[in-house]
Each structure stands twice: as C-alpha cells, then as structure tokens.
Design an enzyme around this catalytic site. Structure first.
Site, PDB file in Angstrom:
ATOM      1  N   SER A 118       1.801  -7.001  -9.639  1.00 49.67           N
ATOM      2  CA  SER A 118       0.513  -6.466  -9.190  1.00 49.67           C
ATOM      3  C   SER A 118       0.095  -5.267 -10.019  1.00 49.67           C
ATOM      4  CB  SER A 118       0.663  -6.035  -7.728  1.00 49.67           C
ATOM      5  OG  SER A 118      -0.453  -5.286  -7.323  1.00 49.67           O
ATOM      6  N   TYR A 142       4.486  -0.931  -1.268  1.00 46.32           N
ATOM      7  CA  TYR A 142       4.155  -2.255  -1.824  1.00 46.32           C
ATOM      8  C   TYR A 142       4.217  -2.216  -3.359  1.00 46.32           C
ATOM      9  CZ  TYR A 142       1.269  -6.073  -3.554  1.00 46.32           C
ATOM     10  OH  TYR A 142       0.821  -7.154  -4.272  1.00 46.32           O
ATOM     11  N   LYS A 146       6.948  -4.055  -6.121  1.00 39.89           N
ATOM     12  CA  LYS A 146       6.633  -4.904  -7.275  1.00 39.89           C
ATOM     13  C   LYS A 146       7.280  -4.331  -8.548  1.00 39.89           C
ATOM     14  CE  LYS A 146       4.107  -8.018  -5.246  1.00 39.89           C
ATOM     15  NZ  LYS A 146       4.556  -9.408  -5.144  1.00 39.89           N
TER      16      LYS A 146
HETATM   17  N1  NAD Z   1      -4.162 -11.231  -3.461  1.00 35.16           N
HETATM   18  C1  NAD Z   1      -4.137 -10.296  -4.426  1.00 35.16           C
HETATM   19  O1  NAD Z   1      -5.167  -9.726  -4.801  1.00 35.16           O
HETATM   20  C2  NAD Z   1      -2.832  -9.953  -5.106  1.00 35.16           C
HETATM   21  C3  NAD Z   1      -2.851  -8.982  -6.109  1.00 35.16           C
HETATM   22  C4  NAD Z   1      -1.650  -8.667  -6.748  1.00 35.16           C
HETATM   23  C5  NAD Z   1      -0.465  -9.321  -6.414  1.00 35.16           C
HETATM   24  N2  NAD Z   1      -0.475 -10.250  -5.415  1.00 35.16           N
HETATM   25  C6  NAD Z   1       0.791 -10.899  -5.086  1.00 35.16           C
HETATM   26  O2  NAD Z   1       0.636 -12.299  -5.189  1.00 35.16           O
HETATM   27  C7  NAD Z   1       1.480 -12.972  -4.255  1.00 35.16           C
HETATM   28  C8  NAD Z   1       0.638 -13.926  -3.430  1.00 35.16           C
HETATM   29  O3  NAD Z   1      -0.387 -13.187  -2.773  1.00 35.16           O
HETATM   30  P1  NAD Z   1      -1.445 -13.884  -1.805  1.00 35.16           P
HETATM   31  O4  NAD Z   1      -2.695 -13.084  -1.889  1.00 35.16           O
HETATM   32  O5  NAD Z   1      -1.496 -15.339  -2.063  1.00 35.16           O
HETATM   33  O6  NAD Z   1      -0.776 -13.588  -0.387  1.00 35.16           O
HETATM   34  P2  NAD Z   1      -0.578 -14.573   0.841  1.00 35.16           P
HETATM   35  O7  NAD Z   1      -0.140 -13.691   1.966  1.00 35.16           O
HETATM   36  O8  NAD Z   1      -1.763 -15.447   1.033  1.00 35.16           O
HETATM   37  O9  NAD Z   1       0.634 -15.480   0.377  1.00 35.16           O
HETATM   38  C9  NAD Z   1       1.964 -15.059   0.424  1.00 35.16           C
HETATM   39  C10 NAD Z   1       2.754 -16.210   1.022  1.00 35.16           C
HETATM   40  O10 NAD Z   1       4.139 -15.878   0.988  1.00 35.16           O
HETATM   41  C11 NAD Z   1       4.738 -16.358   2.182  1.00 35.16           C
HETATM   42  N3  NAD Z   1       5.977 -15.600   2.381  1.00 35.16           N
HETATM   43  C12 NAD Z   1       6.144 -14.264   2.540  1.00 35.16           C
HETATM   44  N4  NAD Z   1       7.437 -13.972   2.642  1.00 35.16           N
HETATM   45  C13 NAD Z   1       8.135 -15.137   2.545  1.00 35.16           C
HETATM   46  C14 NAD Z   1       9.504 -15.487   2.552  1.00 35.16           C
HETATM   47  N5  NAD Z   1      10.450 -14.570   2.698  1.00 35.16           N
HETATM   48  N6  NAD Z   1       9.824 -16.784   2.390  1.00 35.16           N
HETATM   49  C15 NAD Z   1       8.881 -17.739   2.241  1.00 35.16           C
HETATM   50  N7  NAD Z   1       7.556 -17.469   2.237  1.00 35.16           N
HETATM   51  C16 NAD Z   1       7.189 -16.187   2.377  1.00 35.16           C
HETATM   52  C17 NAD Z   1       3.691 -16.124   3.255  1.00 35.16           C
HETATM   53  O11 NAD Z   1       3.903 -16.965   4.382  1.00 35.16           O
HETATM   54  C18 NAD Z   1       2.417 -16.484   2.500  1.00 35.16           C
HETATM   55  O12 NAD Z   1       2.087 -17.853   2.653  1.00 35.16           O
HETATM   56  C19 NAD Z   1       2.138 -11.867  -3.403  1.00 35.16           C
HETATM   57  O13 NAD Z   1       3.435 -11.639  -3.903  1.00 35.16           O
HETATM   58  C20 NAD Z   1       1.241 -10.671  -3.654  1.00 35.16           C
HETATM   59  O14 NAD Z   1       1.947  -9.456  -3.523  1.00 35.16           O
HETATM   60  C21 NAD Z   1      -1.630 -10.580  -4.754  1.00 35.16           C
END
Ligand code: NAD
Length: 328
Positions: A118, A142, A146
């Site tokens: 991130s 958070y 990362k």
């Molecule tokens: N959305 C953004 O703008 C953004 C920006 C930077 C980084 N990220 C990173 O990208 C990744 C995906 O983000 P997103 O927006 O799709 O979030 P999201 O919450 O929609 O998806 C994350 C998924 O991970 C699953 N999960 C969490 N812990 C788990 C575990 N221990 N075992 C199995 N499944 C698990 C959740 O059920 C969920 O479906 C994350 O790691 C997030 O930190 C997202």
C-alpha cells in the site's frame, strides 16, 4: 504447455475478485482462498477454499498442488480502525503472512509471489510525486503492517530465494469494466465511493476540508481503477516467471485529482450532489500522488481505466445493481 495456476488469497474481496477474473480470462486456473464466501465472485474461481490463508486446509492443498504463482491480497485494511485495534493488524497481516511466506519459501516448488502492499507505507511525504525511493514513514499500524510484510519478503527472498513483487496500491476505485459483476463493498472510505453512495441513498454528503494547500483548497489523491490494478498482477507474475528480479512497484494513475475535481466529474457523469462542507480530517495530507514510471518500465503496465469518467461510470453501474452476496 502446462496449465498455469494461481492461488489468490482474499479472493472474494474487492481487489482479489477482480484479480481472479483477469487471471481466469487469461486462461489461468484460479484457486481462491478467503474466510468469507461471496457467491457473486465464484464464477472466476475454479477451486474455492473457504478458510483463513494459514488454515490447515490451505496448507495441505498447497502441499499437494503448489500453484505457479501466489497473489497475497488477504488482509485487514482500514487505517482508522488499525489505530484502535492494532493487534488485529499485527496478527492477521504480519504474523499470518510470516507463517504463510515461510511455508511457501521452504516448499520444494516455491511459487512466485505478488503481494498487495500500500501507499500507506510512505505516510504523508511532502513531494509532488511519490517514487519507490521516497522514504517510508507509515502513520498507522495498517501502514506499518504493510511495511513489515515487504521487509520480510525481502529477507525471505535473500535467504530462501522467494521471488516476489510488492505492489503499492494508491486509492483503488471503480468496478469491473467487463460487465459490472464485481465491485467494492459498501462503506469504502475514499471520496468517490462516499459521494456515489450518498447520491444513491439520497443522503447529504460531507466534503471534509477546503483549506488544504492546493489550487482549489481540497486535498489531492491518486485514484487507480481496480481493473488496472488486476492487470498489473498478471503482468507482475509474468515478469517473475520470465526471470525478473524481486522488487516493489507503485501502482497509481500518476495523476492527482482534487476532491473538487471528483465532485465536478460526479456532477457531470451522475448528477447533482447534495453536500455540506465539514472540517478537514486530522492527519489528511494535502497531496498524495504516485510516480508510476517504474511499473510502466518494468511491467509494461499502462493504466487504461484510471480516468475519472471510467472510474465513476463503472462504480455507479455497480452501486446501482449490487449482488445479494455483497457485504451489507
Ligand atoms: N482498497 C484499497 O484502496 C487498497 C489500497 C492499498 C492496499 N490494499 C490492500 O489490498 C488488499 C485487498 O484489499 P481490498 O480493498 O480488496 O479489501 P477487501 O476487504 O475487499 O478484501 C480483503 C479480503 O481478505 C479476506 N481476508 C482477510 N483476512 C483473511 C485471512 N486471514 N484469511 C483469508 N481471507 C482473509 C477478507 O475476507 C476479504 O475478502 C488488502 O491487503 C489491502 O490492504 C487495498
């Protein structure tokens, strides 16, 4: 040619589901792992394991069927809640990822790995464009989590040869451009989601802060379409399979839009916004925009959907027709 397979953790989440769809469309066999089953995402997953990514069911599946690549998207990912419940972030993100990568690294057929990092690792640097060399200063547990996972990947790469790309996403937004079957769950915190949900739900929108040090006084962010993110994962895996070196890359559009720009675009593509001005939120920096030159150079990545029109129109389509299995 041997069928290529990818295991995606967090496969039924927002970004993970789009990644599964792109790999599946490109002919890969997709194994999805998530602790939440969301029916609308399962068309793009050949084998779904409903479990935490460190669960015995996942480890024994991998032992018997190690895929070509692993994309590690699962995580707990809200900046605000990480300040009040950091334990969840260090446990689910850091400790679980340490176990998971240690297991993958030491397997006889270790896969290549792409990790969802991130822009939060950078904190709030005062630069026009954030490059991969901009010093880290994560401002939340958070962001720290990362940064720690990236560091552990570097160490495991050095010690065990685990080959990986860490992708530092800026603000993921928009929805499935192919047919609007996938999108973001309600309650996302970035302005595009908040303003569209407020129009749909006929609620007043609050614009936080009009006194930032920017041309129009509202803060500037980098919005990257979720399909552009997904494509970069496919390209990162191909890059590693072709012998590319482990590295970290920014994934942003490279263009900063102010909150006022976003509101004008929403007014143009969706309709009028009922809004009030509120105070700026503590800790919100004036400007966070990526340099994406390295991802372009290394992967040949070219964001195709990260313009405000495509982002807003695709998200609006999704918000108006969400499937039953999206979180409420
Ligand atoms: N959305 C953004 O703008 C953004 C920006 C930077 C980084 N990220 C990173 O990208 C990744 C995906 O983000 P997103 O927006 O799709 O979030 P999201 O919450 O929609 O998806 C994350 C998924 O991970 C699953 N999960 C969490 N812990 C788990 C575990 N221990 N075992 C199995 N499944 C698990 C959740 O059920 C969920 O479906 C994350 O790691 C997030 O930190 C997202």
């Amino acid at each position: 040619m041997k069928n290529k397979s990818v295991l995606v953790t967090g496969a039924t989440g927002y970004i993970g589901s789009h990644i599964c769809k792109h790999f599946k469309t490109a002919g890969w066999t997709v194994i999805g792992v998530d602790r939440v089953r969301r029916e609308h995402t399962l068309d793009y997953i050949d084998t779904f394991i409903e479990a935490g990514f460190c669960a015995e069911s996942v480890v024994s599946y991998l032992d018997a069927n190690m895929p070509t690549a692993v994309v590690h998207c699962a995580g707990t990912s809200l900046v605000g809640p990480s300040m009040t419940d950091p334990g969840e972030y260090y446990t689910n993100n850091v400790a679980n990822s340490a176990f998971f990568f240690d297991f993958l690294s030491k397997h006889a057929q270790a896969p290549v790995v792409v990790f969802s990092s991130s822009a939060a690792v950078y904190g709030a640097p005062k630069v026009d464009l954030i490059t991969e060399n901009t010093p880290w200063n994560p401002l939340s547990p958070y962001g720290q989590s990362k940064a720690m996972i990236e560091l552990m990947l570097v160490d495991m790469g050095r010690a065990y040869g685990l080959r990986h790309v860490s992708l530092r996403y800026f603000n993921a937004c928009g929805a499935d451009v192919m047919d609007a079957k996938l999108g973001q769950a309600p309650g996302a915190t970035h302005i595009i989601a908040r303003v569209l949900e407020s129009i749909r739900d006929e609620k007043q929108f609050t614009l936080f802060g009009t006194d930032y040090d920017t041309v129009d006084g509202t803060c500037i962010r980098d919005y990257v379409h979720v399909d552009d993110l997904a494509i970069a994962h496919l390209q990162s895996v191909e890059y590693l399979l072709n012998g590319g070196a482990s590295r970290a890359l920014n994934l942003g559009s490279g263009t900063g839009y102010s909150n006022a720009d976003v509101m004008v675009a929403v007014g143009q593509y969706v309709g009028p916004i009922d809004y009030v001005q509120g105070p700026r939120r503590p800790g919100d920096p004036d400007r966070l925009v990526a340099s994406n030159s390295l991802a372009k150079e290394v992967l040949g990545w070219k964001p195709a959907y990260s313009d405000l029109e495509t982002i807003i129109k695709s998200a609006w389509k999704w918000y108006n027709n969400p499937p039953e299995s999206i979180d409420s």
